[in-house]
Design a protein around this motif. Structure first.
Motif, PDB file in Angstrom:
ATOM      1  N   UNK A   1       0.804  -1.227   0.000  1.00 42.40           N
ATOM      2  CA  UNK A   1       0.000   0.000   0.000  1.00 42.40           C
ATOM      3  C   UNK A   1       0.836   1.276   0.000  1.00 42.40           C
ATOM      4  N   UNK A   2       2.151   1.164   0.145  1.00 47.64           N
ATOM      5  CA  UNK A   2       2.973   2.361   0.315  1.00 47.64           C
ATOM      6  C   UNK A   2       2.975   3.283  -0.889  1.00 47.64           C
ATOM      7  N   UNK A   3       2.654   4.539  -0.674  1.00 47.11           N
ATOM      8  CA  UNK A   3       2.697   5.533  -1.749  1.00 47.11           C
ATOM      9  C   UNK A   3       3.222   6.881  -1.266  1.00 47.11           C
ATOM     10  N   UNK A   4       3.251   7.097   0.032  1.00 46.37           N
ATOM     11  CA  UNK A   4       3.734   8.366   0.580  1.00 46.37           C
ATOM     12  C   UNK A   4       5.088   8.128   1.249  1.00 46.37           C
ATOM     13  N   UNK A   5       6.122   8.760   0.721  1.00 46.01           N
ATOM     14  CA  UNK A   5       7.475   8.542   1.219  1.00 46.01           C
ATOM     15  C   UNK A   5       7.609   9.066   2.648  1.00 46.01           C
TER      16      UNK A   5
ATOM     17  N   UNK B   1      15.973   7.284   2.941  1.00 52.76           N
ATOM     18  CA  UNK B   1      15.659   5.917   2.525  1.00 52.76           C
ATOM     19  C   UNK B   1      14.412   5.958   1.641  1.00 52.76           C
ATOM     20  N   UNK B   2      14.584   6.046   0.321  1.00 52.00           N
ATOM     21  CA  UNK B   2      13.434   6.213  -0.580  1.00 52.00           C
ATOM     22  C   UNK B   2      12.424   5.074  -0.506  1.00 52.00           C
ATOM     23  N   UNK B   3      12.815   3.899  -0.055  1.00 53.01           N
ATOM     24  CA  UNK B   3      11.895   2.770  -0.022  1.00 53.01           C
ATOM     25  C   UNK B   3      10.927   2.799   1.140  1.00 53.01           C
ATOM     26  N   UNK B   4      11.160   3.634   2.133  1.00 55.60           N
ATOM     27  CA  UNK B   4      10.304   3.658   3.309  1.00 55.60           C
ATOM     28  C   UNK B   4       9.120   4.601   3.099  1.00 55.60           C
ATOM     29  N   UNK B   5       7.953   4.142   3.555  1.00 53.89           N
ATOM     30  CA  UNK B   5       6.739   4.927   3.366  1.00 53.89           C
ATOM     31  C   UNK B   5       6.026   5.128   4.702  1.00 53.89           C
ATOM     32  N   UNK B   6       5.123   6.105   4.707  1.00 47.18           N
ATOM     33  CA  UNK B   6       4.320   6.342   5.913  1.00 47.18           C
ATOM     34  C   UNK B   6       3.379   5.169   6.166  1.00 47.18           C
ATOM     35  N   UNK B   7       2.882   4.601   5.087  1.00 47.95           N
ATOM     36  CA  UNK B   7       2.028   3.424   5.249  1.00 47.95           C
ATOM     37  C   UNK B   7       2.802   2.270   5.882  1.00 47.95           C
ATOM     38  N   UNK B   8       4.069   2.112   5.477  1.00 47.02           N
ATOM     39  CA  UNK B   8       4.900   1.079   6.079  1.00 47.02           C
ATOM     40  C   UNK B   8       5.118   1.320   7.559  1.00 47.02           C
ATOM     41  N   UNK B   9       5.325   2.585   7.955  1.00 48.32           N
ATOM     42  CA  UNK B   9       5.487   2.912   9.370  1.00 48.32           C
ATOM     43  C   UNK B   9       4.220   2.572  10.144  1.00 48.32           C
ATOM     44  N   UNK B  10       3.064   2.888   9.558  1.00 47.32           N
ATOM     45  CA  UNK B  10       1.798   2.544  10.209  1.00 47.32           C
ATOM     46  C   UNK B  10       1.662   1.031  10.360  1.00 47.32           C
ATOM     47  N   UNK B  11       2.079   0.288   9.328  1.00 46.12           N
ATOM     48  CA  UNK B  11       2.038  -1.163   9.416  1.00 46.12           C
ATOM     49  C   UNK B  11       2.954  -1.683  10.505  1.00 46.12           C
ATOM     50  N   UNK B  12       4.154  -1.104  10.611  1.00 47.09           N
ATOM     51  CA  UNK B  12       5.094  -1.530  11.652  1.00 47.09           C
ATOM     52  C   UNK B  12       4.494  -1.309  13.038  1.00 47.09           C
ATOM     53  N   UNK B  13       3.897  -0.154  13.241  1.00 47.16           N
ATOM     54  CA  UNK B  13       3.316   0.150  14.551  1.00 47.16           C
ATOM     55  C   UNK B  13       2.130  -0.760  14.857  1.00 47.16           C
ATOM     56  N   UNK B  14       1.265  -0.961  13.866  1.00 46.39           N
ATOM     57  CA  UNK B  14       0.097  -1.811  14.088  1.00 46.39           C
ATOM     58  C   UNK B  14       0.482  -3.243  14.416  1.00 46.39           C
ATOM     59  N   UNK B  15       1.364  -3.817  13.625  1.00 44.60           N
ATOM     60  CA  UNK B  15       1.807  -5.187  13.865  1.00 44.60           C
ATOM     61  C   UNK B  15       2.487  -5.309  15.234  1.00 44.60           C
ATOM     62  N   UNK B  16       3.370  -4.351  15.554  1.00 47.83           N
ATOM     63  CA  UNK B  16       4.124  -4.433  16.804  1.00 47.83           C
ATOM     64  C   UNK B  16       3.216  -4.235  18.013  1.00 47.83           C
ATOM     65  N   UNK B  17       2.208  -3.389  17.912  1.00 47.24           N
ATOM     66  CA  UNK B  17       1.305  -3.172  19.039  1.00 47.24           C
ATOM     67  C   UNK B  17       0.487  -4.427  19.344  1.00 47.24           C
ATOM     68  N   UNK B  18      -0.009  -5.081  18.297  1.00 52.29           N
ATOM     69  CA  UNK B  18      -0.754  -6.327  18.505  1.00 52.29           C
ATOM     70  C   UNK B  18       0.157  -7.401  19.091  1.00 52.29           C
ATOM     71  N   UNK B  19       1.344  -7.542  18.509  1.00 53.72           N
ATOM     72  CA  UNK B  19       2.289  -8.537  19.012  1.00 53.72           C
ATOM     73  C   UNK B  19       2.697  -8.224  20.448  1.00 53.72           C
ATOM     74  N   UNK B  20       2.927  -6.941  20.742  1.00 55.09           N
ATOM     75  CA  UNK B  20       3.322  -6.567  22.094  1.00 55.09           C
ATOM     76  C   UNK B  20       2.259  -6.902  23.123  1.00 55.09           C
ATOM     77  N   UNK B  21       0.994  -6.653  22.786  1.00 54.56           N
ATOM     78  CA  UNK B  21      -0.091  -6.979  23.709  1.00 54.56           C
ATOM     79  C   UNK B  21      -0.122  -8.467  24.019  1.00 54.56           C
ATOM     80  N   UNK B  22       0.034  -9.298  22.998  1.00 57.00           N
ATOM     81  CA  UNK B  22       0.010 -10.751  23.197  1.00 57.00           C
ATOM     82  C   UNK B  22       1.239 -11.232  23.961  1.00 57.00           C
ATOM     83  N   UNK B  23       2.404 -10.714  23.603  1.00 57.05           N
ATOM     84  CA  UNK B  23       3.630 -11.179  24.234  1.00 57.05           C
ATOM     85  C   UNK B  23       3.695 -10.778  25.710  1.00 57.05           C
ATOM     86  N   UNK B  24       3.316  -9.565  26.034  1.00 57.99           N
ATOM     87  CA  UNK B  24       3.343  -9.133  27.423  1.00 57.99           C
ATOM     88  C   UNK B  24       2.341  -9.917  28.264  1.00 57.99           C
TER      89      UNK B  24
END
Length: 310
Positions: free
Chosen positions: A200-204, A210-233
């Protein structure tokens, strides 16, 4: 004999004007197929990357849950190789000659001191390593002394000092589980950034770094990590709570992204794509440590605040 084709003019010897038979119009040419849009590419050999990643993960997990000292040895080896890669690239690309011996020996000592004596040992070994860099560089000519020792002190903090927080997590009673949470959060954050950014990345996010990184990717990183963090803790850490895991995942995703951008800035300044070639499909050790190193102190601190030293 076959007669030549008639023309619309007079034909000698006939006295008649004959018309050339009209040719039927050519059949319409079929539409040329449009080239398929180019697929996004990861830019690396995914098979090799996955194979190496699985192999490294197996070694790390095995050492983590069998004998703690073995995992400390894995961290020491990663630190020494990472220091060697970084100092080698600085010498090749910028002519900056960082003393490798005191950094390698001191880096190993910092990791061991952090595991045995905690924060006091880590800080003491770090100060002694930085001092050793200053003294060791005195054996060379004075020209560029300040530049070389500055890079040496930077390397001291960037690689071995940040790595001491991993072994300080390990020193807790539930240390292997704390380290596993740290590793999983970082890997899941990177995976979420890649998956969502690739699809889905379209906004740098930081095109000049780092031209390959996008805001959508950052949102994905946060979403995935928050769900994983809740389960792991909730299920891995004694006395951990799901809401603490959400905060932990959010912080880990942010620090992992900043770490990745930080190393990208270093590599852009050096004019290289990877820090090394030791790991097929990944680059060098430092290309795998880029998001892990800055995330280690963040996870260590939040775990101490949430559930204590252990």
């Amino acid at each position: 004999m076959v007669e030549p084709p008639y023309t619309a003019g007079s034909v000698a010897g006939t006295g008649a004007r004959r018309k050339t038979p009209s040719m039927p119009p050519p059949p319409p040419s079929p539409e040329q197929p449009q080239p398929a849009p180019a697929k996004k590419s990861a830019g690396r050999d995914l098979r090799a990357a996955i194979g190496v990643g699985v192999g490294l993960g197996a070694v790390i997990i095995a050492s983590l849950f069998v004998v703690k000292a073995v995992f400390v040895g894995v961290v020491v080896a990663a630190v020494v190789v990472g220091v060697w890669e970084l100092t080698s690239r600085l010498a090749e690309r910028k002519g900056i000659h960082v003393p490798l011996v005191p950094l390698a020996v001191g880096g190993a000592a910092m990791v061991v001191a952090g595991y045995v004596w905690g924060t006091t040992g880590a800080w003491t070994a770090t100060a002694l390593t930085a001092l050793a860099v200053l003294v060791w560089r005195m054996t060379r000519p004075a020209e560029d002394y300040l530049r070389d020792v500055t890079a040496g002190v930077f390397t001291t903090f960037y690689v071995p000092f940040l790595a001491t927080f991993v072994v300080m997590m390990l020193a807790a009673d539930d240390g292997p589980r704390r380290v596993l949470v740290f590793l999983l959060l970082t890997v899941i954050s990177d995976t979420g950034a890649y998956a969502v950014g690739w699809r889905f990345g379209s906004h740098k996010l930081a095109p000049r770094i780092s031209p390959g990184k996008t805001r959508e990717g950052l949102a994905g990183a946060m979403g995935f990590a928050m769900v994983a963090g809740a389960l792991l803790m909730q299920f891995l850490i004694d006395d951990g709570r799901w809401w603490q895991g959400i905060l932990l995942g959010l912080a880990a995703a942010g620090s992992a992204t900043l770490g990745d951008l930080g190393e990208s800035m270093i590599k852009r300044d050096l004019g290289i794509k990877d820090m090394g070639t030791l790991l097929p499909g990944h680059g060098g050790i430092m290309d795998r440590l880029d998001s892990l190193l800055p995330t280690a102190p963040v996870v260590w601190l939040l775990l101490v605040l949430f559930v204590g030293q252990g």
